[in-house]
Design an enzyme around this catalytic site. Sequence first.
Site, mmCIF file in Angstrom:
data_model
loop_
_atom_site.group_PDB
_atom_site.id
_atom_site.type_symbol
_atom_site.label_atom_id
_atom_site.label_comp_id
_atom_site.label_asym_id
_atom_site.label_seq_id
_atom_site.Cartn_x
_atom_site.Cartn_y
_atom_site.Cartn_z
ATOM 1 N N GLY A 104 -21.886 -42.486 -26.577
ATOM 2 C CA GLY A 104 -23.302 -42.414 -27.387
ATOM 3 C C GLY A 104 -22.841 -42.177 -29.077
ATOM 4 C CB SER A 105 -24.258 -40.642 -31.851
ATOM 5 O OG SER A 105 -25.562 -40.875 -31.370
ATOM 6 C CB THR A 106 -18.642 -39.958 -30.881
ATOM 7 O OG1 THR A 106 -18.799 -40.373 -29.616
ATOM 8 C CG2 THR A 106 -19.058 -38.315 -31.015
ATOM 9 C CG PHE A 107 -18.842 -46.644 -30.054
ATOM 10 C CD1 PHE A 107 -17.761 -46.509 -29.434
ATOM 11 C CD2 PHE A 107 -19.399 -47.632 -30.081
ATOM 12 C CE1 PHE A 107 -16.611 -47.476 -29.206
ATOM 13 C CE2 PHE A 107 -18.716 -48.989 -30.160
ATOM 14 C CZ PHE A 107 -17.273 -48.871 -29.686
#
Length: 590
Positions: A308-311
């Site tokens: 998800g958004s950590t990527f």
Amino acid sequence: MERAKSYHRRKIVITFFGMILVLALLGVRLTKLMIGDSEYYASLAQDLHERERTIKAQRGRILDRNGVVLADNRTVCTISVIHSQIRDPEQVIKVLTKELKLDETAVRKRVEKVSSIERIAKNVEKEAGDRIREYDLAGVKVDEDYRRYYPFGSMASKVLGFTGGDNQGIIGLEVEYDRVLEGMPGKILTLTDARGVELENTGESRLEPEEGLDLKISLDANIQKFAEQAADKVMDQKQAESVSVIILNPKNGELYAMTNVPEFDLNNPYELTGVLQEKTTDGDSDSLQNALNRMWRNGCLNDTYEPGSTFKIITAAAGLEAGVVTLQDTFSCPGFKIVEDRRIRCHKVGGHGAETFVQATQNSCNPVFIEIGLRLGAERYFSYFRQFGLNEKTGVDLPGEAATIMHREENVGQVELATISFGQSFQITPLQLAATVSSIINGGTRITPHLALEAGERDGTLRTVYTHETGKQILSEKTSQTIRYLLEQVVDGGGGKNAYIEGYRIGGKTATSETLPRSANQYISSFIGFAPADDPQVLALCVINKPQGVYYGGTIAAPVVKEIFENILPYLGLEKAAAETEIGTFLANS
Ligand SMILES: [Zn+2]
């Protein structure tokens, strides 16, 4: 004269027949020996020279970076009997049955068995072994032996691993460094005659065992404790399935802590804990083994997840490095982005409106990161993916690391590229994410996350210093600096503000992803953070698997990292400083 003559003749005849009788009896005996008992005597003959007792080597200990013992040995005893030396078998059976709390029939069977040496029990507590020795029973041998012992019980169970009955490693570092830790067993060779009696004046030949080497690892018992406490707490509060926390030095890859709660008791590794225990009640051995394997799995590296958004950190790094985006670029988010025939939504339904790239990162705005991915194009995106090391395993010195599950480049169209750009439709391990983000924020040098530092003898003599690959430049120092700045803005005023600690400069990024199948409405919430933001000394990733109730990473995972940092930053000697973000100064210089 006649009478005397006949007397002598009779005497000769009697003697003659007597001798024939004796010879006949001897013949019968010989025949019996040669045919009937040959196997018995052959086995006795073979026993000659062959009584061998193993002296176990003491396994090397595992120590944390400060020398705290994490894996140790306890002295236990192996009890054996030598049949031919036993003088009072009934007394031997009685004592062994009582002191070892064994079944009498089983002990009797062993004691009465005609063999060179018969093992009665191993892993016997030293006190019981000492008591048996005090009886001074002929034919009973009490040999000292070692058993693995973990002073902290369940701490770092999935990292340390445990050993089997013969002291060989089963999982974790115990198996990864088995060769270093195991040492070489020794032998006692005793020469005996066919009856098993030790021959005089031959002495016994002794081959001394070689102790295993102590392994010093980068883990810090105190940091590990903080990490486990914080993980346990959020798992309880959120009724989550599991929680992983990885803490490492982003500059050199040394792992300070790695936990995947629930951990298990290393001193009772075959005892199922909690939920697993309830699930496995049918006594089926297959399902028991499966449940044990699940309990032992280290979710930090044995399993993959959709980040998800950590990527978005990776997408931002690639975009900045390629020059397809700058901090000053402005965007407009209407709440979705049309890609080919698909309408991909932002998590903010009404849209974020006009925003700079800094604000878009603070907002974790999907359409902006889709835009950056599309500007890069699949070919360039994939070349950065490879350059950052995401296609390879991290090379951590633990067994069973899972590989990245990614689309084949030739199958990636605009829609796939869009979803990859904000961290969906592929899977990596939590450790891979932690290692890659470390490499992006540390100045751009790819690190290998690792545990082993050195191996040495018990007296401290150093034998091996472990080196782990590092130094490959994966992006420019300037991009690295820009990412650090961006991620500090996320914690200062964006989605990561729950990780903010007064007086510290912290950078980070939140994520909330839905597990497959999407219909299950189960989530994975995470936060990756580092400090100090301008010169990172420590990085932490927290991944909460299937929390109940509120599941936003910023709401539930960021506070976990905050709590850990509050404890470990002062511990690591990082003092509070004035939290000057100096946004204007940075923008002017970049
Ligand atoms: Zn948006």
